[in-house]
Structures are given as structure tokens and as C-alpha cells.
Design an enzyme around this catalytic site. Sequence first.
Site, PDB file in Angstrom:
ATOM      1  N   HIS A   1     -13.343 -10.203  24.368  1.00  0.00           N
ATOM      2  CA  HIS A   1     -14.004  -8.913  24.129  1.00  0.00           C
ATOM      3  C   HIS A   1     -13.107  -7.797  24.659  1.00  0.00           C
ATOM      4  O   HIS A   1     -12.389  -7.982  25.637  1.00  0.00           O
ATOM      5  CB  HIS A   1     -15.354  -8.878  24.861  1.00  0.00           C
TER       6      HIS A   1
ATOM      7  N   ASP B   1     -21.281 -13.040  19.540  1.00  0.00           N
ATOM      8  CA  ASP B   1     -21.216 -13.712  18.233  1.00  0.00           C
ATOM      9  C   ASP B   1     -21.085 -15.221  18.332  1.00  0.00           C
ATOM     10  O   ASP B   1     -21.114 -15.911  17.308  1.00  0.00           O
ATOM     11  CB  ASP B   1     -20.013 -13.160  17.453  1.00  0.00           C
TER      12      ASP B   1
END
Length: 393
Positions: free
Chosen positions: A270, A328
Site C-alpha cells: 500500500h 483487496d
Amino acid sequence: QADVFTYDPGFTSTASCDSTITFIDGDKGELWYRGYPIEQLADKSNYLEVCYLLLYGELPSAEQMKDFELRVTRHTMVHEQMHNFFRGFRRDAHPMATLVGVVGAMSAFYHDSTDVADPEQREIASIRLIAKLPTIAAMAYKYSIGQPFVYPRNDLDYAANFLHMCFAVPAEPYKVDPALARAMDRIFTLHADHEQNASTSTVRLAGSSGANPFACIAAGIACLWGPAHGGANQACLEMLREIGTVDRIPEYIAKAKDKDDPFRLMGFGHRVYKNFDPRAKVMKESADEVLELLGIHNNPTLQVAKELEKIALEDEYFVSKKLYPNVDFYSGIILEAMGFPTSMFTPIFALSRTVGWISQWKEMIADPQNKIGRPRQLYVGSERRDYQDIAKR
Ligand code: SDX
């Protein structure tokens, strides 16, 4: 070069702007909406209440919630002529392509809520987008599988209504499982906003030019589609399916670590979190619950995901680069178990994120310092030179 660095690019609408909406501590793995930790909201609240919180800054009273719920449910249907709009798309069009097109076209159907200078019109546009995105996403799905559109039902809650519009067929009764609706609602909440990610910056930048809200949200949907961003949930499930069995995980871990291989572990890493994405933790618990509920708890994809997470989190490469599962990584497993094709994963992310985009757009519009976003570039190209006729080149 000095003037480029001192130049004020009017960045209040895009990069490094002040905001009161969402707080992320990437090192601690914390995420708050208007000060409330995401774990508490996912556990105790519901998506429509979170929409109110993100839009207006406070949790609603019972009366405020009732009024808000009524305003949203009164706008869940789309203009009947929009049905024709869908028929212009090929059946095999990705639902994200349909979503970008139809949401952008909303400005052609809802003229009375496109003037961003009018607070009333901004408010009605916000409500229409929150109310109609599930209907449009469900229509995109139904269109892609050749089934008739299912109208919204205002006797169902937000998440149950979406599931009903996706999975009901005229030929037989369809009853939404409340536990699945609760899991769907939690997925909406976990995706509702996330500070200045790529798609939110896109919405703010589009909004800073005064573009109408439907066009701005369509721009955000287009940006979210990328596999490095919202498209990762589809790419992640396809990767887990391709790995197939736990004995093939080391091969993919090696590929992900190979600098010369463009392969990335989808659902991992991320831009901001250098610790666990708090949403991934809630999603992982929800995946266990939903698969247990559906009696498929030994789902091979979930087994591969859990083993992949375990191996990666013990691997020096991922540990040293602080790469953890993100929002996700587990979401696709839940959505697949609910019956959605992978092509619907990102549209579900987009409908969830619409309230975040709108809240950020409204905050930017209301900011007196807001100027049109105009980032600069540092020119490192050719020196000035004169044109040469083609005969001399
Ligand atoms: C979302 O911004 C948001 O908030 C987005 C989002 C939201 O809610 O809006 O959270 C939603 O988009 C989540 C991210 C979904 N994308 C993916 O899961 C795709 C796979 N992940 C990546 O491609 C990647 O992790 C990014 C794009 C998300 C971040 O990439 P960065 O900025 O390169 O990450 P980094 O700087 O932390 O990377 C450090 C190193 C780099 O290697 P070096 O240059 O140091 O050698 O780790 C490597 C990266 O190449 N790396 C990975 C990796 N992610 C980063 N290596 C292997 N697999 C990965 N998944």
C-alpha cells in the site's frame, strides 16, 4: 528551476490539502472516518449511517437517520430512458466501462442537480449518486449476463436491495439472506472512503474546474478501475485462482520478489499502510463468517489466500519492505462466494466509494482557498531549438 518550486500550483484541491473526513496512520495501521475507528463502524454501524457521517461530519440522531434514509430510498430508481443507454453497450463490456459511461451520462438526465454553485443542487446530486449507484451497478451486471433489470425495492435496506437487484429474476421469488446482506453492508462500509488515494484526487481535481458532480464521480470510477488501485480486488482473486493450490505459492512469491518480473502480489502492499490495513483484518474475519454461512469454509481460494499471507509475512522481502495484505486481499473471496463474477468486484468498490468521493468533493468546493488544481512539471527536455525543414533532417 527555482520558479517551478516556488510556484503556487493552487494545490488545495488535490495534493496535500487539509481535510476533516478521514484519518490514516499508515505506520500504526489505523483508519478513522470523522474520528471513529473503522473497526467500530464496521462492527456497530451500517453503510447508510456511515454515509451520513462522512457527508455531514456527525453520527445522525434516530430522526435524522430516518429522514436521510427516506431521502435516499426516494431516489433509488433511474430515469426510465437510461435503460436504453445500456443497450448501446456490447453485452461483453466490462461493467466498469458501463458504470463510467452511465454515471457520466447522469448529467444529461438530471439537469436540475448539475450547478455546483448552488448548495441545494449539490445536495440533491449527492443523494442521487448515493441512491442510484447500486441500481446502475446492478443494471450493468444484469445487462452483462443477459437478464432483465430488477427495479429497486424500498422495503429492503441498502445492501439487501443491491443483492436483490443483482440476483432476483422475474421467474421465481428471491429472498435476500440477512446475514449476506450484513456482510455486503460491511464491505460497503470498509470501502467508503480512504483519504487522498488516486481516485479521490481525480475527483477533487475534476471538481476543482467546476465540472458537474456526475462527471467528477465518473472520472473517479475510471481511475479506480486500474489494477494498482480498485481493480486489484479482481486481479487478486484471479491471481489466487491461478495459484490454485498452496504448493504453488513459493513460485509466485519468487516472481513477486524478482526485480525483473513485473508481477506483483495483488492485494499486497500500500502507498500509505506500512502495517496491516485495518480493513483487511475485518475483511478476513468476514470471509471466514460468510464462507462458514454458505457451507464452503474449506474453499480452496481462501486456503491459498491464508497460506499465501502466512508465507509472505514470514518472508524477509515482504517484512523488510513492510508489505501487508490490503483491503483487496480478502474482499474478492467474499464477493465470489456471494455469487458475483470477478468483473463485478470493482463496480462494488466504486459504489461503496461514491460517498467518500462526494464528501471529499463537497469539502473541496466549500473550501474558500480552493483553486483549480494545476500541478507543474520540472522540464528536463531539449534546450530551445529552431524548426528544421524536412529536406534538411
Ligand atoms: C487500493 O491509496 C489508497 O488508499 C488506495 C486504496 C483505497 O482504499 O483507495 O487503499 C485501495 O488501491 C489498495 C492497493 C491495491 N493494489 C494492489 O493490491 C496491487 C498490488 N500492490 C501494488 O502494486 C503496490 O503495493 C501499490 C501500488 C499498492 C503500492 O506500490 P508502491 O508505492 O511501489 O509501494 P511501496 O513504495 O510501499 O513499495 C515498496 C517496495 C517497492 O520495491 P522497491 O522499489 O523498494 O525495490 O515493495 C515493492 C515495490 O516494488 N512492492 C511489491 C508489492 N507492492 C510493493 N512487491 C511485490 N508485490 C507487491 N504487491
